[in-house]
Design a protein around this motif. Structure first.
Motif, short mmCIF file in Angstrom:
data_model
loop_
_atom_site.label_atom_id
_atom_site.label_comp_id
_atom_site.label_asym_id
_atom_site.label_seq_id
_atom_site.Cartn_x
_atom_site.Cartn_y
_atom_site.Cartn_z
N GLU A 140 41.04 2.78 -21.61
CA GLU A 140 41.82 2.06 -22.61
C GLU A 140 43.04 2.88 -23.07
OE1 GLU A 140 39.15 0.95 -25.72
OE2 GLU A 140 38.08 -0.52 -24.50
N VAL A 141 43.76 3.43 -22.07
CA VAL A 141 44.98 4.17 -22.33
C VAL A 141 46.08 3.57 -21.46
CG1 VAL A 141 46.11 6.44 -22.25
CG2 VAL A 141 43.68 6.29 -22.81
N ASN A 142 47.30 3.46 -22.01
CA ASN A 142 48.41 2.88 -21.26
C ASN A 142 48.67 3.62 -19.96
OD1 ASN A 142 51.61 2.95 -20.78
ND2 ASN A 142 51.02 0.96 -21.59
N GLU A 143 48.78 2.85 -18.85
CA GLU A 143 48.93 3.46 -17.53
C GLU A 143 50.22 4.28 -17.41
OE1 GLU A 143 49.33 2.12 -12.84
OE2 GLU A 143 49.62 0.68 -14.46
N ALA A 144 51.35 3.70 -17.90
CA ALA A 144 52.63 4.40 -17.80
C ALA A 144 52.61 5.70 -18.60
CB ALA A 144 53.76 3.49 -18.28
N TYR A 145 51.91 5.67 -19.75
CA TYR A 145 51.81 6.87 -20.58
C TYR A 145 51.00 7.95 -19.86
CZ TYR A 145 50.60 9.88 -24.54
OH TYR A 145 50.42 10.95 -25.36
N LEU A 146 49.89 7.55 -19.21
CA LEU A 146 49.07 8.50 -18.44
C LEU A 146 49.91 9.15 -17.34
CD1 LEU A 146 45.49 7.02 -17.86
CD2 LEU A 146 46.17 8.95 -19.27
N ALA A 147 50.70 8.32 -16.65
CA ALA A 147 51.51 8.85 -15.56
C ALA A 147 52.54 9.85 -16.09
CB ALA A 147 52.23 7.70 -14.84
N ARG A 148 53.13 9.56 -17.25
CA ARG A 148 54.16 10.43 -17.79
C ARG A 148 53.61 11.77 -18.25
NH1 ARG A 148 56.20 10.73 -23.00
NH2 ARG A 148 55.16 8.81 -23.59
N ILE A 149 52.48 11.78 -18.98
CA ILE A 149 51.98 13.05 -19.51
C ILE A 149 51.31 13.90 -18.43
CG2 ILE A 149 51.63 12.06 -21.79
CD1 ILE A 149 48.64 11.99 -21.22
N ASN A 150 50.94 13.26 -17.30
CA ASN A 150 50.34 14.02 -16.20
C ASN A 150 51.35 14.33 -15.10
OD1 ASN A 150 47.16 14.28 -16.45
ND2 ASN A 150 47.72 12.28 -17.30
N GLY A 151 52.62 13.95 -15.31
CA GLY A 151 53.65 14.25 -14.32
C GLY A 151 53.47 13.52 -13.01
N ILE A 152 52.92 12.28 -13.06
CA ILE A 152 52.68 11.49 -11.84
C ILE A 152 53.89 10.60 -11.60
CG2 ILE A 152 51.18 9.81 -10.73
CD1 ILE A 152 48.90 10.81 -12.53
N ALA A 153 54.69 10.93 -10.60
CA ALA A 153 55.91 10.17 -10.32
C ALA A 153 55.60 8.80 -9.74
CB ALA A 153 56.81 10.96 -9.36
N ASP A 154 54.58 8.72 -8.87
CA ASP A 154 54.20 7.46 -8.24
C ASP A 154 52.71 7.21 -8.49
OD1 ASP A 154 53.73 5.24 -6.73
OD2 ASP A 154 54.56 6.03 -4.87
N PRO A 155 52.37 6.32 -9.45
CA PRO A 155 50.96 6.08 -9.78
C PRO A 155 50.13 5.55 -8.62
CG PRO A 155 52.42 5.18 -11.46
CD PRO A 155 53.28 5.57 -10.29
N THR A 156 50.78 5.02 -7.58
CA THR A 156 50.03 4.48 -6.44
C THR A 156 49.63 5.54 -5.43
OG1 THR A 156 52.03 4.02 -5.14
CG2 THR A 156 51.31 2.31 -6.69
N GLN A 157 50.09 6.81 -5.66
CA GLN A 157 49.82 7.87 -4.69
C GLN A 157 48.92 8.95 -5.27
OE1 GLN A 157 50.77 7.66 -1.51
NE2 GLN A 157 51.67 5.67 -1.99
N LEU A 158 47.85 8.56 -5.99
CA LEU A 158 46.91 9.54 -6.53
C LEU A 158 46.18 10.24 -5.39
CD1 LEU A 158 45.18 7.91 -9.65
CD2 LEU A 158 46.95 9.64 -9.59
N GLN A 159 45.96 11.55 -5.55
CA GLN A 159 45.25 12.33 -4.55
C GLN A 159 43.78 12.49 -4.94
OE1 GLN A 159 46.74 13.27 -1.68
NE2 GLN A 159 48.59 12.23 -2.44
N VAL A 160 42.88 12.39 -3.97
CA VAL A 160 41.46 12.62 -4.23
C VAL A 160 41.27 14.06 -4.72
CG1 VAL A 160 39.16 12.73 -3.21
CG2 VAL A 160 40.77 10.94 -2.50
N GLY A 161 40.54 14.21 -5.82
CA GLY A 161 40.32 15.53 -6.39
C GLY A 161 41.33 15.89 -7.48
N GLU A 162 42.39 15.07 -7.62
CA GLU A 162 43.39 15.34 -8.65
C GLU A 162 42.79 15.12 -10.04
OE1 GLU A 162 47.91 13.81 -9.89
OE2 GLU A 162 46.93 13.14 -8.04
N ARG A 163 43.11 16.00 -11.00
CA ARG A 163 42.57 15.91 -12.35
C ARG A 163 43.60 15.23 -13.26
NH1 ARG A 163 41.49 20.74 -14.90
NH2 ARG A 163 39.60 20.01 -15.90
N VAL A 164 43.20 14.12 -13.87
CA VAL A 164 44.07 13.36 -14.75
C VAL A 164 43.62 13.54 -16.19
CG1 VAL A 164 44.92 11.05 -15.32
CG2 VAL A 164 44.50 11.66 -12.94
N TYR A 165 44.53 14.01 -17.04
CA TYR A 165 44.20 14.23 -18.44
C TYR A 165 44.19 12.90 -19.19
CZ TYR A 165 44.49 15.79 -23.29
OH TYR A 165 44.26 15.98 -24.63
N ILE A 166 43.09 12.60 -19.89
CA ILE A 166 42.94 11.36 -20.66
C ILE A 166 42.97 11.70 -22.15
CG2 ILE A 166 41.61 9.25 -20.95
CD1 ILE A 166 42.42 9.73 -18.06
#
Length: 251
Positions: free
Chosen positions: A45-71
């Motif tokens: 229940e967190v905004n997707e664009a906000y998650l991408a911005r604070i985690n430095g994810i330029a392309d949300p469709t290219q997540l890597q397996v094992g990557e740690r995403v801060y919630i």
């Protein structure tokens, strides 16, 4: 000019960020195979664009397996479903063995080679294969303008005024307003696997940007095109930035 403005705003909406939050508390979610940032954001229940911005994810469709995403704000880890099926692994064709037969007399050998199976051509398109039933019809009515007719990137469906317009699939509303010339009140919904649906000519929008909607949920009431004419719904399906024929994905 109208279509150009629409495309520019549509591309901006895809990369737009929203919803501020604090970083004082939270958890790190480790990405597993088949998980998308959109699904992770929906579960936590967190905004997707906000998650991408604070985690430095330029392309949300290219997540890597094992990557740690801060919630941010999450008290504990949650189970995130797998929404992307892994691509099938192609295996190299093993040639059939050569069979050698010998005749008793005269002493000669006869070589028999089995024909190799023909290889199927590899598809080079980036559009997923047609899948009837992936989406549902937003309304039931007569198609008065087809995909590819003139400059049309979608369908125009004749329907009585103020008929409920349903979301063709579950997703997140990324735009709801009347700021795009020529489409009246417009709703754009983002879905899993890089799909988007567009609903125009609405008399009234029933959802706001940032809301999550379920498949079949009422999102608008039908109206008339700003240029005039009979009541209808403008419906479009996009795969990424590319408009596709809705009829290949509807039941």
């Amino acid at each position: 000019m109208m279509l150009c403005r629409f495309f520019i705003l549509f591309f901006m909406l895809i990369s737009m960020t929203a919803c501020a939050a604090t970083h004082q508390s939270g958890v790190y979610h480790t990405v597993k195979k088949g998980q998308t940032l959109y699904t992770i954001s929906r579960i936590y229940e967190v905004n997707e664009a906000y998650l991408a911005r604070i985690n430095g994810i330029a392309d949300p469709t290219q997540l890597q397996v094992g990557e740690r995403v801060y919630i941010p704000g999450a008290a504990q880890l949650k189970s995130v479903p797998i929404t992307v099926k892994p691509e099938p692994v192609s295996r190299p064709t093993t040639p059939h063995p050569v069979v050698v037969t010998k005749e008793r007399a005269p002493a000669q050998s006869k070589v028999v080679t089995r024909p190799q199976p023909k290889k199927k051509p590899v598809s080079t398109t980036n559009t997923p294969p047609a899948s009837n039933g992936r989406f549902i019809w937003p309304v039931k009515g007569q198609i008065v303008k087809k995909f590819g007719s003139g400059s049309s990137k979608g369908l125009e469906i004749a329907i009585a005024s103020r008929t409920p317009v349903a979301s063709a699939a579950a997703g997140k509303v990324i735009y709801s307003g009347s700021g795009i010339t020529g489409y009246g009140n417009l709703v754009i919904v983002r879905h899993d696997d890089s799909f988007f649906t567009v609903y125009g000519y609405n008399e009234k929008n029933m959802v706001e940007a940032g809301a999550f909607v379920s498949k079949g949920e009422k999102i608008a009431l039908s109206g008339k095109p700003p240029s005039g004419g009979k009541s209808r719904v403008y419906f479009e399906i996009r795969y990424g930035k590319k408009p596709v024929n809705p009829l290949t994905y509807l039941p």
